[in-house]
Design an enzyme around this catalytic site. Structure first.
Site, PDB file in Angstrom:
ATOM      1  N   LYS A 140      69.206  10.175  58.097  1.00 50.29           N
ATOM      2  CA  LYS A 140      69.498  10.264  56.660  1.00 50.29           C
ATOM      3  C   LYS A 140      70.972  10.493  56.383  1.00 50.29           C
ATOM      4  CE  LYS A 140      64.974  10.774  54.838  1.00 50.29           C
ATOM      5  NZ  LYS A 140      63.900  11.557  54.222  1.00 50.29           N
TER       6      LYS A 140
ATOM      7  N   ARG B 244      58.822  13.103  60.982  1.00 47.44           N
ATOM      8  CA  ARG B 244      58.840  11.651  60.754  1.00 47.44           C
ATOM      9  C   ARG B 244      60.185  11.103  61.220  1.00 47.44           C
ATOM     10  NH1 ARG B 244      60.616   8.134  56.786  1.00 47.44           N
ATOM     11  NH2 ARG B 244      59.266   6.365  56.340  1.00 47.44           N
TER      12      ARG B 244
HETATM   13  C1  8Y7 Z   1      60.541  10.217  53.877  1.00 48.60           C
HETATM   14  C2  8Y7 Z   1      59.365   9.497  53.649  1.00 48.60           C
HETATM   15  C3  8Y7 Z   1      61.076   8.153  53.580  1.00 48.60           C
HETATM   16  C4  8Y7 Z   1      60.442  11.619  54.099  1.00 48.60           C
HETATM   17  C5  8Y7 Z   1      58.061  11.364  53.851  1.00 48.60           C
HETATM   18  C6  8Y7 Z   1      63.935   7.286  55.088  1.00 48.60           C
HETATM   19  C7  8Y7 Z   1      58.808   7.126  53.156  1.00 48.60           C
HETATM   20  C8  8Y7 Z   1      63.635   7.055  53.678  1.00 48.60           C
HETATM   21  N1  8Y7 Z   1      61.597   9.356  53.848  1.00 48.60           N
HETATM   22  N2  8Y7 Z   1      58.137  10.060  53.637  1.00 48.60           N
HETATM   23  N3  8Y7 Z   1      59.719   8.207  53.458  1.00 48.60           N
HETATM   24  N4  8Y7 Z   1      59.171  12.148  54.082  1.00 48.60           N
HETATM   25  N5  8Y7 Z   1      56.861  11.982  53.850  1.00 48.60           N
HETATM   26  O1  8Y7 Z   1      65.122   7.603  55.339  1.00 48.60           O
HETATM   27  O2  8Y7 Z   1      61.400  12.361  54.265  1.00 48.60           O
HETATM   28  O3  8Y7 Z   1      63.092   7.139  55.987  1.00 48.60           O
HETATM   29  S1  8Y7 Z   1      61.934   6.643  53.357  1.00 48.60           S
END
Ligand code: 8Y7
Length: 278
Positions: free
Chosen positions: A221, A255
């Protein structure tokens, strides 16, 4: 501690990895490398082999500034991939979407978790999740992806995020979603400046204290880039430091784009804090 996800009970005694599989042409760090079934399934195979507990399949980019995608386009992207993964591996599959129609089709195709950056606030989303019995990840976001990074403001970011998640969890419980199907996520980078992200991580134990398992998404990020002066593909080590920190503070699901490295990092943290896994 566990996460009840349809036909699966995911054991969260030890922290686990959710691997990211973006099947969008515009996702901010995977580009369009995985938008056709072959490469996406190859990528899924690698993440399964590297020990991903969950594969998070997304067909609509939520990166800052991204535009919305019509439901039919999102469906055409994600359904074949979910079917392909479900046919090949026993891994849990989550669908990264906010649209109830996509949630339903993805679940029919083999997904058992809904990962929704809008925390099931779309009309019909909670009712779908309650009826289907899928696991849900409720994430905090201020605003919407197209504009959320335009000067985000909070009274007290940690309290505001905690109150939001408590409120949305209550709404899910009232709709009939099981308590042990719900996971909470502070939503790093979603309508948050650098200091907001830092405060949320520093105070993560306050979110953990709500009693639901906590998921964090920190991988690559931009706030890592802000601190370190690194481009997207230079943020692995920074992300691993944050993953280790988050798990040491009680996060249970990480994640990430980088499954193998993240799994080693969080397994070492849990080996120290909980003893080596037998
Ligand atoms: C997150 C996410 C994204 C996160 C959850 C990226 C879809 C942007 N970020 N879902 N999604 N938590 N639960 O940088 O932080 O992956 S998209």
């Amino acid at each position: 501690m566990h996460w009840r996800c349809l036909n699966k009970l995911i054991d969260l005694t030890r922290p686990v990895v959710m691997g990211i599989l973006n099947v969008t042409p515009d996702s901010f760090s995977d580009g369009d490398r995985y938008s056709s079934p072959g490469p996406a399934l190859d990528r899924a195979a690698i993440m399964v082999a590297e020990g991903a507990c969950i594969i998070d399949v997304g067909g609509e980019s939520t990166r800052p500034g991204a535009d919305a995608v019509p439901e039919a386009v999102e469906l055409a992207r994600v359904v074949p991939i979910i079917e392909g993964i479900a046919r090949r591996w026993d891994v849990a599959i989550s669908i990264d979407t906010s649209k109830p129609g996509v949630m339903a089709a993805a679940t029919a195709a083999g997904a058992c978790i809904v990962n929704d950056v809008y925390a099931l606030r779309a009309a019909g989303a909670r009712d779908f999740a309650a009826g289907a019995g899928v696991g849900v990840c409720l994430m905090h976001m201020q605003g919407e992806p197209r504009t959320m990074q335009h000067n985000p403001v909070y009274q007290d970011v940690v309290s505001d995020v905690i109150e939001f998640l408590r409120h949305e969890r209550d709404a899910c419980l009232a709709a009939g979603i099981a308590a042990d199907a719900i996971v909470l996520d502070p939503g790093a980078g979603f309508g948050k400046g650098l200091e907001h992200n830092m405060s949320l991580l520093k105070e993560l134990p306050r979110l953990v204290a709500l009693g639901s398992p906590v998921l964090v998404g920190l991988s690559r990020k931009s706030f890592i880039g802000r601190v370190l002066g690194r481009t997207t593909d230079e943020r692995l080590y920074g992300g691993l430091g944050l993953a280790a920190l988050a798990v040491s503070m009680g996060a249970r699901i990480v994640r990430t784009h980088d499954v193998a490295a993240t799994r080693d990092a969080i397994t070492m943290v849990s080996a120290v804090l909980q003893g080596p896994a037998s």
